[in-house]
Motif scaffolding. Structure first.
Motif, PDB file in Angstrom:
ATOM      1  N   PRO A 187       0.770  -1.336  -0.076  1.00 34.65           N
ATOM      2  CA  PRO A 187      -0.137  -0.065   0.073  1.00 34.65           C
ATOM      3  C   PRO A 187       0.814   1.187   0.076  1.00 34.65           C
ATOM      4  N   LYS A 188       1.733   1.270   0.732  1.00 34.95           N
ATOM      5  CA  LYS A 188       2.918   2.613   0.809  1.00 34.95           C
ATOM      6  C   LYS A 188       3.288   2.741  -0.518  1.00 34.95           C
ATOM      7  N   ARG A 213      -2.076   8.294   4.809  1.00 40.90           N
ATOM      8  CA  ARG A 213      -2.498   6.943   5.167  1.00 40.90           C
ATOM      9  C   ARG A 213      -2.574   6.115   3.861  1.00 40.90           C
ATOM     10  N   SER A 214      -1.961   4.843   4.287  1.00 36.85           N
ATOM     11  CA  SER A 214      -2.101   3.751   3.184  1.00 36.85           C
ATOM     12  C   SER A 214      -2.565   2.529   3.823  1.00 36.85           C
ATOM     13  N   ASN A 215      -3.451   1.609   3.241  1.00 35.56           N
ATOM     14  CA  ASN A 215      -3.971   0.498   3.707  1.00 35.56           C
ATOM     15  C   ASN A 215      -4.530  -0.617   2.846  1.00 35.56           C
ATOM     16  N   ARG A 217      -6.915  -3.828   2.184  1.00 34.01           N
ATOM     17  CA  ARG A 217      -8.045  -4.495   2.313  1.00 34.01           C
ATOM     18  C   ARG A 217      -8.224  -5.643   1.523  1.00 34.01           C
ATOM     19  N   TYR A 227      -6.673  -1.353  -2.537  1.00 35.47           N
ATOM     20  CA  TYR A 227      -5.447  -0.449  -1.774  1.00 35.47           C
ATOM     21  C   TYR A 227      -6.412   1.140  -1.421  1.00 35.47           C
ATOM     22  N   GLU A 228      -6.151   1.198  -0.159  1.00 31.29           N
ATOM     23  CA  GLU A 228      -6.816   2.162   0.299  1.00 31.29           C
ATOM     24  C   GLU A 228      -5.873   3.318   0.419  1.00 31.29           C
ATOM     25  N   TYR A 273     -14.625   7.814   4.818  1.00 32.66           N
ATOM     26  CA  TYR A 273     -14.278   6.558   5.284  1.00 32.66           C
ATOM     27  C   TYR A 273     -15.209   5.387   4.991  1.00 32.66           C
TER      28      TYR A 273
END
Length: 283
Positions: A187-188, A213-215, A217, A227-228, A273
């Motif tokens: 994600p980053k 921010r990177s996350n 799911r 990829y959030e 969100y």
């Protein structure tokens, strides 16, 4: 004339499914038991939650199908998870959110019920549908298919009367069948690649972007990674806050982007969100 004594719900042992509204008995000084609105509606909420699935096809449910005065949305809000699992929020807002399902493109998401669809996209879709239904032969020098621009959103929603600075949109672009976002890293790494694209010198040189921010799911059942990303974009003329979701499947790259002026971020961040978390592929 105001009521002097509160009312509350009680159930009888002979018929537990009925709810009665009775007046509390007070003492000689007129004092009675006080019940908060949450306590008063508790029996109604539990009864509705038990009966929602069982009675979904019954005449009693059809009777409130018109959502008169928001009654249906209110009742569904008593059991929001059940209503959302049944996709009833496509027809009636649940908990302040409506659902958009795009079966042709293969995705769905929720958005604030007070938001409206982008009318430009709506009219273009209507025009394409009308051309496909037309019985007249197309001109020889025209392309009847009238393909959508790959950078044009499939859907877009925003507050009524807004200028477009606050909205959410989804773009679906064709890619190679073997294209995988995972090839860019985690994600980053994907977030940093997006930032580099936004701040490329060939674009506006005064634009700056910061990854906040990177996350990742994951959906193991469908083998899809979402990829959030959350980032801020600013220049001498604007400051925006973005929440983006990217994923790819079957030769399609999906990009959801929710953007807002930085000044409005605190008011809409919870909505953003929830929108991002709800975005998923359906096929």
């Amino acid at each position: 004339m105001a009521l002097q004594q509160p009312y509350h719900y009680l159930t009888t042992s002979s018929n537990r499914n009925r709810i009665y509204l009775t007046q509390s008995s007070g003492d000689k000084k007129g004092r009675g038991t006080q019940y908060s609105p949450a306590e008063q509606f508790a029996p109604l909420a539990s009864t509705f939650q038990r009966r929602l699935v069982i009675g979904i096809g019954s005449a009693s449910f059809v009777a409130i199908g018109a959502n008169f005065g928001g009654i249906t949305s209110f009742l569904l809000g008593l059991s929001p998870d059940t209503g959302r699992n049944l996709k009833l929020d496509v027809l009636y807002p649940i908990g302040g959110y409506s659902r958009c399902i795009q079966p042709d493109e293969g995705f769905e998401l929720i958005y604030p019920a007070t938001w409206v669809a982008d009318q430009t996209l709506f009219y273009r879709a209507a025009e394409r549908a009308e051309q496909e239904r037309s019985l007249d032969p197309p001109p020889l020098n025209s392309d009847r298919r009238h393909k959508r621009n790959v950078n044009e959103p499939v859907v877009a929603f925003g507050p009524p009367g807004s200028t477009g600075e606050l909205n959410v949109s989804v773009i679906v672009s064709p890619v190679s069948p073997d294209f995988r976002i995972e090839a860019f890293g985690g994600p980053k790494e994907v977030g940093e690649a997006v930032i580099r694209t936004i701040t490329a010198p060939t674009r506006r040189p005064d634009v700056k972007a910061t990854l906040l921010r990177s996350n990742l799911r994951g959906d193991s059942l469908k083998n899809i990674n979402y990829y959030e990303l959350e980032f801020r974009v600013e220049s001498s003329s604007f400051q925006r806050h973005n929440v983006t979701v990217c994923c790819a499947q079957n030769g399609r790259l999906y990009t959801l982007n929710a953007q807002a002026p930085e000044s409005a971020w605190q008011k809409v961040k919870e909505d953003f969100y929830k929108i991002a978390a709800s975005f998923s592929l359906t096929s």
